[in-house]
Design a protein around this motif. Structure first.
Motif, mmCIF file in Angstrom:
data_model
loop_
_atom_site.group_PDB
_atom_site.id
_atom_site.type_symbol
_atom_site.label_atom_id
_atom_site.label_comp_id
_atom_site.label_asym_id
_atom_site.label_seq_id
_atom_site.Cartn_x
_atom_site.Cartn_y
_atom_site.Cartn_z
ATOM 1 N N UNK A 25 0.789 -1.219 0.000
ATOM 2 C CA UNK A 25 0.000 0.000 0.000
ATOM 3 C C UNK A 25 0.824 1.273 0.000
ATOM 4 N N UNK A 26 1.986 1.272 -0.623
ATOM 5 C CA UNK A 26 2.864 2.433 -0.613
ATOM 6 C C UNK A 26 2.611 3.332 -1.817
ATOM 7 N N UNK A 27 3.008 4.621 -1.754
ATOM 8 C CA UNK A 27 2.904 5.510 -2.920
ATOM 9 C C UNK A 27 3.824 5.066 -4.050
ATOM 10 N N UNK A 28 3.678 5.723 -5.192
ATOM 11 C CA UNK A 28 4.379 5.284 -6.404
ATOM 12 C C UNK A 28 5.886 5.351 -6.239
ATOM 13 N N UNK A 29 6.422 6.520 -5.861
ATOM 14 C CA UNK A 29 7.871 6.665 -5.759
ATOM 15 C C UNK A 29 8.448 5.754 -4.688
ATOM 16 N N UNK A 30 7.728 5.635 -3.569
ATOM 17 C CA UNK A 30 8.196 4.735 -2.513
ATOM 18 C C UNK A 30 8.199 3.293 -2.991
ATOM 19 N N UNK A 31 7.235 2.936 -3.834
ATOM 20 C CA UNK A 31 7.179 1.573 -4.369
ATOM 21 C C UNK A 31 8.347 1.302 -5.308
#
Length: 330
Positions: A228-234
């Motif tokens: 469930x992480x944001x795009x950049x964090x993913x």
């Protein structure tokens, strides 16, 4: 008979995920699980992951087939009347066909990238639910994917931007590097076979960095769905997880690509055999006739079919690699 849906699914970064097997998976096991993803839960997989992308490809294939048929018709005019294609009218038609074909290709690439990222999310949720002992229905898979829809589309947009940037920069750099290498080698290689082998080696060498970069970010969709992480964090998380697994992912992609290429070759051969038998004189017809259109359209069906089948397999491989990497490292 399906089991009840679990009340809670893991979503936080670092939260343990139930492994697919008692220990780390081998290369062959990961590959086989990717293929078996089409059969373990066939109904929703067939609905979301095969029929929908196949419909998109076949829809775009209509305009491509019209362009191909029209281009072939103009080519025949050039063969039988060499002076005609220099006229303003035929030049304008050729330019229009090229522009329309290019525009359709770009739009199809964008739709495929954005839709592909969403479909990868559906596959990841399918693998996620199976890992927890539940076979999700098509409605359940979409219900679990919908909250991450914005992030999945955002990732797809980044992939499009990266692809265009890499193609633009890599095209110029690769062209000059290839010309330099081939220019130097031409002074030492006299046989045509040796020169062809060198060209192939140069192309492979230029593609390897792109395959490695693609492998490093290939787990981002699984991270989005599982954690469930944001795009950049993913993307950063995928980069960290694949630190020691990038070449294994490249190997899986290459094996899958070889299998897909072999299947596509057989289907293209059979399709060409059928169309040449059914419409033997289509290529000599003037204009965009039904026979010429069907010949051009059916020629693209094998590519669409193989692409629609390979996409969920590749996504299942990435989700399986994600789980395997977490089992190995966390």
């Amino acid at each position: 008979m399906t089991t009840p849906a679990p009340a809670h699914l893991p979503s936080a970064v670092g939260l343990p995920v139930a492994p697919l097997s008692p220990g780390p998976l081998g290369f062959g096991e990961i590959l086989s699980r990717g293929f078996s993803s089409l059969t373990r839960n066939p109904r929703p997989v067939l609905l979301w992951l095969v029929l929908m992308p196949l419909a998109v490809h076949l829809l775009f294939g209509i305009s491509t087939a019209v362009s191909d048929a029209a281009s072939s018709s103009l080519g025949l005019l050039d063969v039988f009347s060499p002076g005609l294609n220099s006229s303003y009218g035929l030049a304008t038609q050729s330019f229009t066909i090229a522009m329309v074909t290019g525009l359709v290709t770009i739009v199809q690439a964008i739709v495929t990238a954005l839709g592909g990222s969403v479909l990868q999310g559906v596959v990841a949720n399918n693998v996620r639910l199976e890992t927890l002992g539940h076979r999700g229905t098509a409605r359940e898979l979409w219900a679990h994917t919908r909250p991450a829809l914005g992030r999945l589309l955002g990732y797809g947009g980044l992939v499009i931007g990266f692809a265009f940037a890499a193609g633009f920069v890599g095209g110029f750099v690769g062209f000059f590097v290839a010309m330099l290498v081939l220019g130097i080698a031409s002074a030492f290689i006299s046989s045509a076979a040796g020169f062809v082998i060198l060209v192939v080696l140069v192309i492979v060498a230029l593609c390897i960095p792109l395959l490695w970069l693609a492998a490093r970010i290939s787990l981002a969709v699984s991270v989005i769905v599982f954690e469930g992480t944001p795009v950049w964090a993913s993307i950063r998380r995928s980069w960290a997880l694949t630190r020691h697994s990038a070449w294994r992912i490249v190997g899986l992609q290459l094996v899958l690509g070889l299998i897909a290429g072999a299947a596509m070759f057989v289907l293209v051969y059979l399709t060409t055999l059928i169309t040449n038998t059914a419409f033997p004189f289509a290529i000599w017809e003037d204009g965009v006739t039904p026979q010429r259109f069907l010949t051009a359209y059916l020629a693209g069906v094998p590519v669409s079919l193989v692409t629609a089948v390979v996409t969920p397999i590749a996504a299942a491989l990435c989700s399986t690699v994600y789980l395997d990497v977490r089992v190995r490292t966390e």
